[in-house]
Scaffold this active site. Sequence first.
Site, PDB file in Angstrom:
ATOM      1  N   ASP A  40       0.828  -1.209   0.000  1.00 51.31           N
ATOM      2  CA  ASP A  40       0.000   0.000   0.000  1.00 51.31           C
ATOM      3  C   ASP A  40       0.862   1.258   0.000  1.00 51.31           C
ATOM      4  O   ASP A  40       0.828   2.074   0.930  1.00 51.31           O
ATOM      5  CB  ASP A  40      -0.936  -0.013   1.207  1.00 51.31           C
ATOM      6  CG  ASP A  40      -1.883  -1.202   1.184  1.00 51.31           C
ATOM      7  OD1 ASP A  40      -2.197  -1.675   0.080  1.00 51.31           O
ATOM      8  OD2 ASP A  40      -2.291  -1.654   2.270  1.00 51.31           O
ATOM      9  N   LYS A  62      -0.176  -7.873  -3.450  1.00 52.69           N
ATOM     10  CA  LYS A  62      -1.512  -7.270  -3.531  1.00 52.69           C
ATOM     11  C   LYS A  62      -1.360  -5.764  -3.665  1.00 52.69           C
ATOM     12  O   LYS A  62      -0.663  -5.128  -2.875  1.00 52.69           O
ATOM     13  CB  LYS A  62      -2.343  -7.614  -2.292  1.00 52.69           C
ATOM     14  CG  LYS A  62      -3.779  -7.070  -2.348  1.00 52.69           C
ATOM     15  CD  LYS A  62      -4.628  -7.611  -1.201  1.00 52.69           C
ATOM     16  CE  LYS A  62      -4.345  -6.891   0.108  1.00 52.69           C
ATOM     17  NZ  LYS A  62      -4.842  -5.481   0.122  1.00 52.69           N
ATOM     18  N   ASP A  93      -6.488  -5.390  -5.450  1.00 59.20           N
ATOM     19  CA  ASP A  93      -7.538  -5.332  -4.429  1.00 59.20           C
ATOM     20  C   ASP A  93      -8.514  -4.198  -4.760  1.00 59.20           C
ATOM     21  O   ASP A  93      -8.684  -3.263  -3.985  1.00 59.20           O
ATOM     22  CB  ASP A  93      -6.882  -5.129  -3.066  1.00 59.20           C
ATOM     23  CG  ASP A  93      -7.839  -5.312  -1.906  1.00 59.20           C
ATOM     24  OD1 ASP A  93      -9.009  -5.662  -2.153  1.00 59.20           O
ATOM     25  OD2 ASP A  93      -7.414  -5.101  -0.760  1.00 59.20           O
ATOM     26  N   ARG A  94      -9.178  -4.346  -5.899  1.00 62.80           N
ATOM     27  CA  ARG A  94     -10.059  -3.279  -6.395  1.00 62.80           C
ATOM     28  C   ARG A  94     -11.422  -3.278  -5.698  1.00 62.80           C
ATOM     29  O   ARG A  94     -12.114  -2.269  -5.681  1.00 62.80           O
ATOM     30  CB  ARG A  94     -10.240  -3.442  -7.910  1.00 62.80           C
ATOM     31  CG  ARG A  94     -11.134  -2.418  -8.576  1.00 62.80           C
ATOM     32  CD  ARG A  94     -10.538  -1.022  -8.486  1.00 62.80           C
ATOM     33  NE  ARG A  94     -11.365  -0.049  -9.173  1.00 62.80           N
ATOM     34  CZ  ARG A  94     -12.490   0.479  -8.689  1.00 62.80           C
ATOM     35  NH1 ARG A  94     -12.947   0.089  -7.511  1.00 62.80           N
ATOM     36  NH2 ARG A  94     -13.165   1.374  -9.369  1.00 62.80           N
ATOM     37  N   LYS A  95     -11.804  -4.433  -5.172  1.00 58.91           N
ATOM     38  CA  LYS A  95     -13.115  -4.577  -4.533  1.00 58.91           C
ATOM     39  C   LYS A  95     -14.224  -3.988  -5.408  1.00 58.91           C
ATOM     40  O   LYS A  95     -14.946  -3.078  -5.016  1.00 58.91           O
ATOM     41  CB  LYS A  95     -13.144  -3.922  -3.151  1.00 58.91           C
ATOM     42  CG  LYS A  95     -12.193  -4.545  -2.143  1.00 58.91           C
ATOM     43  CD  LYS A  95     -12.357  -3.904  -0.772  1.00 58.91           C
ATOM     44  CE  LYS A  95     -11.384  -4.509   0.235  1.00 58.91           C
ATOM     45  NZ  LYS A  95      -9.996  -4.035   0.021  1.00 58.91           N
ATOM     46  N   ILE A  97     -17.568  -3.112  -6.945  1.00 57.18           N
ATOM     47  CA  ILE A  97     -18.879  -3.078  -6.287  1.00 57.18           C
ATOM     48  C   ILE A  97     -19.782  -2.113  -7.056  1.00 57.18           C
ATOM     49  O   ILE A  97     -19.983  -0.968  -6.661  1.00 57.18           O
ATOM     50  CB  ILE A  97     -18.758  -2.717  -4.790  1.00 57.18           C
ATOM     51  CG1 ILE A  97     -20.131  -2.712  -4.105  1.00 57.18           C
ATOM     52  CG2 ILE A  97     -17.997  -1.437  -4.582  1.00 57.18           C
ATOM     53  CD1 ILE A  97     -20.084  -2.604  -2.601  1.00 57.18           C
ATOM     54  N   ILE A  99     -22.813  -2.091 -10.767  1.00 54.83           N
ATOM     55  CA  ILE A  99     -23.592  -2.895 -11.700  1.00 54.83           C
ATOM     56  C   ILE A  99     -22.664  -3.554 -12.717  1.00 54.83           C
ATOM     57  O   ILE A  99     -21.543  -3.090 -12.955  1.00 54.83           O
ATOM     58  CB  ILE A  99     -24.665  -2.050 -12.407  1.00 54.83           C
ATOM     59  CG1 ILE A  99     -24.022  -0.937 -13.247  1.00 54.83           C
ATOM     60  CG2 ILE A  99     -25.657  -1.476 -11.399  1.00 54.83           C
ATOM     61  CD1 ILE A  99     -24.992  -0.218 -14.149  1.00 54.83           C
ATOM     62  N   THR A 102     -20.859  -1.601 -15.589  1.00 57.71           N
ATOM     63  CA  THR A 102     -19.799  -0.706 -15.131  1.00 57.71           C
ATOM     64  C   THR A 102     -18.540  -1.474 -14.770  1.00 57.71           C
ATOM     65  O   THR A 102     -17.426  -1.084 -15.159  1.00 57.71           O
ATOM     66  CB  THR A 102     -20.276   0.110 -13.922  1.00 57.71           C
ATOM     67  OG1 THR A 102     -21.397   0.902 -14.312  1.00 57.71           O
ATOM     68  CG2 THR A 102     -19.174   1.020 -13.403  1.00 57.71           C
ATOM     69  N   TYR A 228      -6.148  -7.396  13.829  1.00 50.30           N
ATOM     70  CA  TYR A 228      -5.110  -8.265  13.304  1.00 50.30           C
ATOM     71  C   TYR A 228      -5.130  -9.647  13.953  1.00 50.30           C
ATOM     72  O   TYR A 228      -5.621  -9.824  15.067  1.00 50.30           O
ATOM     73  CB  TYR A 228      -3.732  -7.643  13.536  1.00 50.30           C
ATOM     74  CG  TYR A 228      -3.470  -6.389  12.743  1.00 50.30           C
ATOM     75  CD1 TYR A 228      -3.535  -6.403  11.349  1.00 50.30           C
ATOM     76  CD2 TYR A 228      -3.130  -5.198  13.375  1.00 50.30           C
ATOM     77  CE1 TYR A 228      -3.280  -5.265  10.612  1.00 50.30           C
ATOM     78  CE2 TYR A 228      -2.867  -4.048  12.648  1.00 50.30           C
ATOM     79  CZ  TYR A 228      -2.944  -4.084  11.270  1.00 50.30           C
ATOM     80  OH  TYR A 228      -2.687  -2.950  10.547  1.00 50.30           O
TER      81      TYR A 228
END
Length: 276
Positions: A40, A62, A93-95, A97, A99, A102, A228
Amino acid sequence: MSSKSQLTYSARAQSHPNPLARKLFQVAEEKRSNVTVSADVTTTKELLDLADRLGPYIAVIKTHIDILSDFSQETIDGLNALAQKHNFLIFEDRKFIDIGNTVQKQYHNGTLRISEWAHIINCSILPGEGIVEALAQTAQATDFPYGSERGLLILAEMTSKGSLATGAYTSASVDIARKYPSFVLGFVSTRSLGEVESTEAPAQGEDFVVFTTGVNLSSKGDKLGQQYQTPQSAVGRGADFIISGRGIYAAADPVEAAKQYQQQGWEAYLARVGAQ
């Protein structure tokens, strides 16, 4: 939901119906690592530097590619080259969410061009089954150039305090995954979902892969609700791959930290399959 977590990675690689899962288990076995590092960071230079330094000790990197301030073709080329050099897979890690129409565009087109470089993606099923169907249609289209090299994890549970990804949502995640076994690799969850009730019957040879986030050796949580667990507890609860971010990249020596997570994650896996 059936679980094969007591089998070795090599045994699961030999029998798994999903080609990307087979590759994932083969990488883990060859490198003796079940570590996914969550990189990240916010610049391409930082990302590629981490990937190169940590690559020998991880199975998967990731990314949160949309936090990069300078995403470009250099980012894509660099990640792909390092994945080849160090034999790891890339998990964005786009998640997703939204329709179906899209998410198809977000995945295979758009600025981030995710389908070009990410072996693994994930999504929430809050929009319904259509989101998984849409992503599967894109990845399995006859003109999709990456074919069996792409797969999906369903975000079935989260490690943040107060998460609503529980109960009926988690059960629905299993139901939907069972309808798309050639594209859905498994789940991001806090445990094996073997005891989760499902309305869909399991397919013969079903073997969903479990990725568990929030693995950290030195902290039990943060000020924003993250909770964690250790490599031992995560693997003991059914994680096939442990995901650690700040525990590795924010350590005083990220390489030594990656080695420590690799060792502890692998020892926990060996204990689980009875190989110790």
